[in-house]
Enzyme design. Structure first.
Site, PDB file in Angstrom:
ATOM      1  N   HIS A 219       0.860  -1.185   0.000  1.00 27.31           N
ATOM      2  CA  HIS A 219       0.000   0.000   0.000  1.00 27.31           C
ATOM      3  C   HIS A 219       0.890   1.228   0.000  1.00 27.31           C
ATOM      4  CE1 HIS A 219      -3.656   2.379   0.773  1.00 27.31           C
ATOM      5  NE2 HIS A 219      -2.844   3.146   1.485  1.00 27.31           N
ATOM      6  N   CYS A 220       0.803   2.020  -1.039  1.00 28.09           N
ATOM      7  CA  CYS A 220       1.666   3.198  -1.196  1.00 28.09           C
ATOM      8  C   CYS A 220       0.929   4.442  -0.708  1.00 28.09           C
ATOM      9  CB  CYS A 220       2.080   3.356  -2.662  1.00 28.09           C
ATOM     10  SG  CYS A 220       3.185   4.763  -2.947  1.00 28.09           S
ATOM     11  N   VAL A 221       1.516   5.120   0.273  1.00 28.06           N
ATOM     12  CA  VAL A 221       0.884   6.325   0.805  1.00 28.06           C
ATOM     13  C   VAL A 221       1.006   7.495  -0.163  1.00 28.06           C
ATOM     14  CG1 VAL A 221       1.228   5.645   3.198  1.00 28.06           C
ATOM     15  CG2 VAL A 221       3.007   6.957   2.037  1.00 28.06           C
ATOM     16  N   ASN A 224      -1.966   6.966  -2.227  1.00 28.87           N
ATOM     17  CA  ASN A 224      -3.142   6.669  -1.409  1.00 28.87           C
ATOM     18  C   ASN A 224      -3.921   5.495  -1.990  1.00 28.87           C
ATOM     19  OD1 ASN A 224      -4.894   7.036   0.786  1.00 28.87           O
ATOM     20  ND2 ASN A 224      -6.244   8.378  -0.385  1.00 28.87           N
ATOM     21  N   SER A 225      -3.204   4.467  -2.410  1.00 30.18           N
ATOM     22  CA  SER A 225      -3.827   3.299  -2.992  1.00 30.18           C
ATOM     23  C   SER A 225      -2.853   2.130  -2.933  1.00 30.18           C
ATOM     24  CB  SER A 225      -4.249   3.558  -4.447  1.00 30.18           C
ATOM     25  OG  SER A 225      -4.778   2.399  -5.053  1.00 30.18           O
TER      26      SER A 225
END
Length: 368
Positions: A219-221, A224-225
């Site tokens: 999950h990549c901040v 945001n996905s």
């Protein structure tokens, strides 16, 4: 009498609660309120960024202090949100706002100096627009496991917490392709107790997004996905274009304000840069861009190494937890040895992998 009895019961129940549990619950509630307040005040914090950069340009000591404090605050906010497994628009907004503000300074402060040609401005502008377009394409979705199709395909399986063995044994008159398809699913599909669905091999559940993603990487901040099978290639391309565009823009800025120095040496030694406020602001923003680019360059490097070994971030964490993986290249990559087919074939598989939502539906139809 009823009110007195209720208050007596409440006091008695409160007295039975341990003091440590009460303190921990109070601390968690206070921490939650702080995080909610930070999320609400996200826009003022972003608007404060140009002010901090302008203050940092006033003196080199202020620049060192502010540029050192900003990454620390961002890292603290990252670990705070990551620990609570919550979605946040802060990092995506920070990246887009920083990109827009750096481009604004490039147009208003660097281009009028006359050291940058039209072709160079067009290249930097094209890189920025391409980065935004690729980011939009990446945000279309990581490829969530389609629940109706999976339920229809594996309706005959037992829903237990252990990995399923796939559909039951085929009849003696079933085609050979059907038997091969069922054998391929045997022992590789797993049951998600949260989504209550059967998920294909290498799929995983994301606590932040609240769903199962096909070939979940992480999950990549910053977007945001999740990064999964449907958007992993576009995510890698977005990182590559952003890093190249940022490095090119930094070299143009440093070449304009420090023409007698190379870009690498000018970042550490640029005499007379604080003589004018305009050049000091460009120099400070070059350092700010270099810090962000350095962090994303590290993410890009880890992604390239993981693809070369055909391992995802989720699989690397699980291998470290179970002590089944081996650290390679100074610990930058965890080799599980489960899916690797060689450097060249791993990249071919990554570049030619299809969106599993299409192939999943077709295979499920065949296995009904």
């Amino acid at each position: 009498l009823e009110q007195r009895s209720r208050s007596h019961i409440e006091r008695k129940c409160c007295s039975m609660v341990p003091e440590k549990h009460f303190r921990s619950s109070c601390q968690s509630s206070v921490f939650g309120l702080v995080m909610e307040h930070l999320e609400i005040s996200m826009i003022p914090a972003l608007l404060l960024l140009p002010v901090l950069l302008q203050v940092a340009a006033a003196h080199y000591l202020l620049g060192i202090s502010i540029l050192t404090a900003l990454p620390g605050l961002v890292l603290w906010y990252y670990y705070a949100t990551h620990r609570r497994k919550r979605r946040t628009l802060f990092f995506l907004s920070l990246a887009l706002y920083s990109l827009a503000y750096m481009y604004y300074l490039f147009i208003t402060q660097v281009v009028p100096r006359g050291d940058v040609g039209l072709l160079q401005v067009s290249t930097a502008t094209s890189g920025m627009l391409l980065t935004v377009a690729l980011l939009i394409h990446t945000k279309r979705g990581p490829g969530f496991v389609p629940q109706p199709a999976v339920h229809g395909a594996l309706s005959g399986t037992t829903k237990s917490s252990t990995p399923s063995v796939g559909p039951g044994a085929s009849s003696s008159g079933a085609p050979a392709e059907l038997q091969a398809g069922k054998e391929a699913l045997r022992g590789k599909w797993s049951w998600c107790p949260v989504c209550r669905i059967m998920r294909p091999p290498r799929a995983g559940h994301c606590r932040t997004c609240g769903g199962c993603v096909q070939r979940l990487d992480h999950h990549c901040v910053w977007i945001n996905s999740c990064v999964g099978q449907a958007n992993h290639r576009s995510f890698l391309l977005t990182l590559s274009v952003f890093v190249l565009t940022s490095l090119y823009g930094i070299s143009l800025v440093l070449g304009s304000i420090c023409p007698q120095q190379r870009a690498v040496t000018a970042l550490f030694y640029c005499p007379g840069v604080y003589a004018h406020y305009s050049t000091a602001l460009c120099f400070t923003c070059s350092w700010y861009s270099s810090i962000i680019t350095g962090g994303l360059l590290y993410v890009l490097l880890v992604q390239v190494l993981n693809i070369s070994f055909n391992v995802t971030e989720r699989e690397a964490r699980l291998a470290l937890r179970s002590k089944k993986g081996q650290r390679r290249l100074f610990g930058l990559v965890i080799d599980t040895g489960e899916h690797s087919r060689g450097f060249f074939q791993n990249w071919v598989d990554f570049l030619t992998m299809k969106d599993a939502s299409v192939s999943l539906r077709s295979s499920c139809t065949d296995l009904v």
